[in-house]
Design a protein around this motif. Structure first.
Motif, short mmCIF file in Angstrom:
data_model
loop_
_atom_site.label_atom_id
_atom_site.label_comp_id
_atom_site.label_asym_id
_atom_site.label_seq_id
_atom_site.Cartn_x
_atom_site.Cartn_y
_atom_site.Cartn_z
N ALA A 43 9.19 -14.83 19.81
CA ALA A 43 9.02 -14.11 18.54
C ALA A 43 8.51 -12.71 18.78
N CYS A 44 7.55 -12.55 19.69
CA CYS A 44 7.00 -11.22 20.00
C CYS A 44 8.06 -10.31 20.61
N ALA A 45 8.91 -10.86 21.48
CA ALA A 45 9.97 -10.05 22.10
C ALA A 45 10.97 -9.58 21.05
N ALA A 94 7.42 -13.21 9.25
CA ALA A 94 8.35 -13.44 8.15
C ALA A 94 8.24 -12.34 7.10
N ALA A 95 7.01 -11.93 6.80
CA ALA A 95 6.82 -10.86 5.82
C ALA A 95 7.36 -9.53 6.34
N ALA A 96 7.31 -9.32 7.65
CA ALA A 96 7.77 -8.05 8.22
C ALA A 96 9.24 -7.79 7.94
N ALA A 97 10.04 -8.86 7.79
CA ALA A 97 11.47 -8.70 7.53
C ALA A 97 11.76 -8.13 6.15
N GLY A 98 10.73 -8.02 5.30
CA GLY A 98 10.94 -7.57 3.93
C GLY A 98 11.26 -6.09 3.79
N ASN A 131 23.89 -6.52 12.73
CA ASN A 131 23.35 -6.56 11.38
C ASN A 131 22.23 -5.56 11.11
N GLY A 132 21.92 -4.72 12.07
CA GLY A 132 20.85 -3.77 11.88
C GLY A 132 19.52 -4.31 12.35
N ALA A 133 18.50 -3.47 12.31
CA ALA A 133 17.19 -3.81 12.86
C ALA A 133 16.56 -5.02 12.20
N GLY A 134 16.86 -5.25 10.92
CA GLY A 134 16.26 -6.38 10.22
C GLY A 134 16.59 -7.72 10.85
N GLY A 135 17.74 -7.82 11.53
CA GLY A 135 18.12 -9.07 12.16
C GLY A 135 17.12 -9.53 13.21
N ALA A 136 16.49 -8.58 13.90
CA ALA A 136 15.51 -8.94 14.92
C ALA A 136 14.31 -9.64 14.31
N PHE A 137 13.93 -9.24 13.11
CA PHE A 137 12.76 -9.85 12.46
C PHE A 137 13.08 -11.24 11.92
N TRP A 138 14.35 -11.47 11.60
CA TRP A 138 14.74 -12.85 11.23
C TRP A 138 14.65 -13.76 12.45
N VAL A 139 15.06 -13.26 13.60
CA VAL A 139 14.91 -14.04 14.84
C VAL A 139 13.44 -14.36 15.08
N ALA A 140 12.58 -13.33 14.94
CA ALA A 140 11.15 -13.52 15.16
C ALA A 140 10.57 -14.55 14.19
#
Length: 402
Positions: free
Chosen positions: A223-225, A282-286, A353-362
């Motif tokens: 998640a951190c990566a 999870a909140a960071a993806a907002g 999908n853009g940068a937001g996709g990384a936060f969904w992975v996290a």
């Protein structure tokens, strides 16, 4: 806080913490330095993610092997050999233009030869303090190591974006060599000898707490990566915002470690700490703004150092001293595989999908990191009022007949 100050007054503890943190400082630099350098060379975050994955897989394979070798050849010999090989491979990535497959091969070699500083120091700690101080020491170490992730990303981002990505990598090599020499020269390495393990390689994973720590470490670091890759993708190469957001992420971890890291460790301790990480990621993806990511990742960070302290403590309390280095090697392997998969998955989702996709992975990895210890709480040792020191190695004693 008084428990931490008492620990630092113990002879040698402050020195060995400082030495191993310096030796491991490149760990907070190389992922970001490689990401920036390979993306600049190839124009693809996906390619950069593959190189990071190859590097992390090399580390994952080496983790239990080099840790076990320390019980055969001694800590100093293993660390010096791996230090020389790793410094050469990392330097090659920085100064020699290559194709993506070649970068992956050299990255794999760099990971395979990464010095086993963390298993070494985790093995030394129980011999430096009394049993009452061991859990707070693990917490202090997990908190202090966040300085790697506070300063490392900021320094790497500044050097790589303002001077050049090659210099960002070479600076990491300088810390690797300088810190490694300091650590190898520490007298504590000569005072502690790891007994040769009598078990087969991998047998320690049959201990449920070790397996639990390995799996949760895999999910936490993955998640951190993913967060790290996402933050870099949001802010790109134009300035230092990525480094500052990642520093705030780690400052949250320091705050959590100092506030909660010394608390007694019960069966729900790991799940509670991972829940904090999940809520923040999870909140960071907002939203992809500087201030939103700073606040939400600070919240996520609050759970990281306390969770790592729990991982270290439950492993220490569950294995014999001769098996501690290998056990921590497997935990490190889990974390590094998580870093590999987290970076690779985030890189491909960023491209698609853009940068937001990384936060969904996290967020997905952090949620799994909460569910696993919640379901596996019966494997989690209850260390409230219990000694977290390793189980002593015992041998039969010959007795002369009377």
């Amino acid at each position: 806080m008084s428990s931490y100050s008492d620990i630092l007054k113990t002879p040698g503890v402050g020195r060995i913490i400082a030495a191993q943190l310096t030796a491991r400082f490149p760990f907070g630099m190389l992922s970001l330095a490689f990401l920036l350098h390979i993306e600049r060379q190839t124009g693809s975050y996906g390619a950069a993610g593959l190189v990071l994955a190859a590097t992390s897989i090399g580390q994952a394979i080496a983790g239990p092997l080099t840790s076990r070798f320390m019980g055969v050849w001694g800590m100093r010999r293993v660390i010096v050999l791996t230090l020389v090989l790793c410094a050469g491979a990392v330097t090659a990535i920085g100064v020699i233009p290559m194709t993506v497959p070649a970068y992956m091969v050299v990255g794999f070699v760099a990971g395979l030869s990464m010095p086993p500083i963390q298993p070494a120091v985790r093995t030394i700690y129980p011999k430096m303090v009394n049993s009452r101080q061991l859990t707070p020491l693990f917490s202090l170490d997990a908190t202090a190591q966040e300085m790697i992730w506070v300063i490392g990303p900021v320094v790497t981002t500044f050097v790589s974006t303002q001077i050049g990505t090659v210099w960002g990598i070479l600076l990491a090599v300088a810390f690797l060599v300088g810190g490694g020499v300091w650590f190898v020269g520490s007298p504590e390495l000569g005072r502690v000898r790891i007994p040769r393990s009598k078990q087969k390689l991998g047998a320690v994973l049959k201990k449920p707490p070790v397996l639990l720590a390995t799996v949760v470490g895999f999910l936490l670091v993955g998640a951190c990566a993913a967060v790290e890759a996402g933050v870099v993708a949001v802010f790109g190469h134009g300035g230092g915002e990525a480094g500052f957001v990642l520093a705030i992420f780690s400052i949250g971890s320091i705050a959590g470690g100092l506030t909660f890291g010394h608390l007694p460790i019960g069966p729900w301790a790991l799940a509670r700490r991972m829940l904090i990480v999940f809520v923040g990621t999870a909140a960071a993806a907002g939203a992809m703004s500087f201030w939103w990511l700073s606040v939400t990742l600070f919240i996520a960070g609050i759970g990281i150092a306390p969770a790592l302290a729990v991982l270290f403590a439950i492993v220490s309390a569950s294995v014999k001293f001769s098996d501690t280095a290998e056990a921590y090697g497997w935990v490190g392997t889990g974390q590094l595989i998580g870093a590999a998969l987290g970076s690779a998955a985030a890189g491909f989702l960023i491209d698609g999908n853009g940068a937001g996709g990384a936060f969904w992975v996290a967020g997905v990895l952090a949620f799994a990191g909460f569910i696993v210890p919640a379901l596996g709480r019966h494997w989690h040792p209850d260390l409230r009022g219990r000694d977290a020191s390793p189980i002593p190695d015992t041998e039969a004693v010959a007795v002369q007949p009377s």
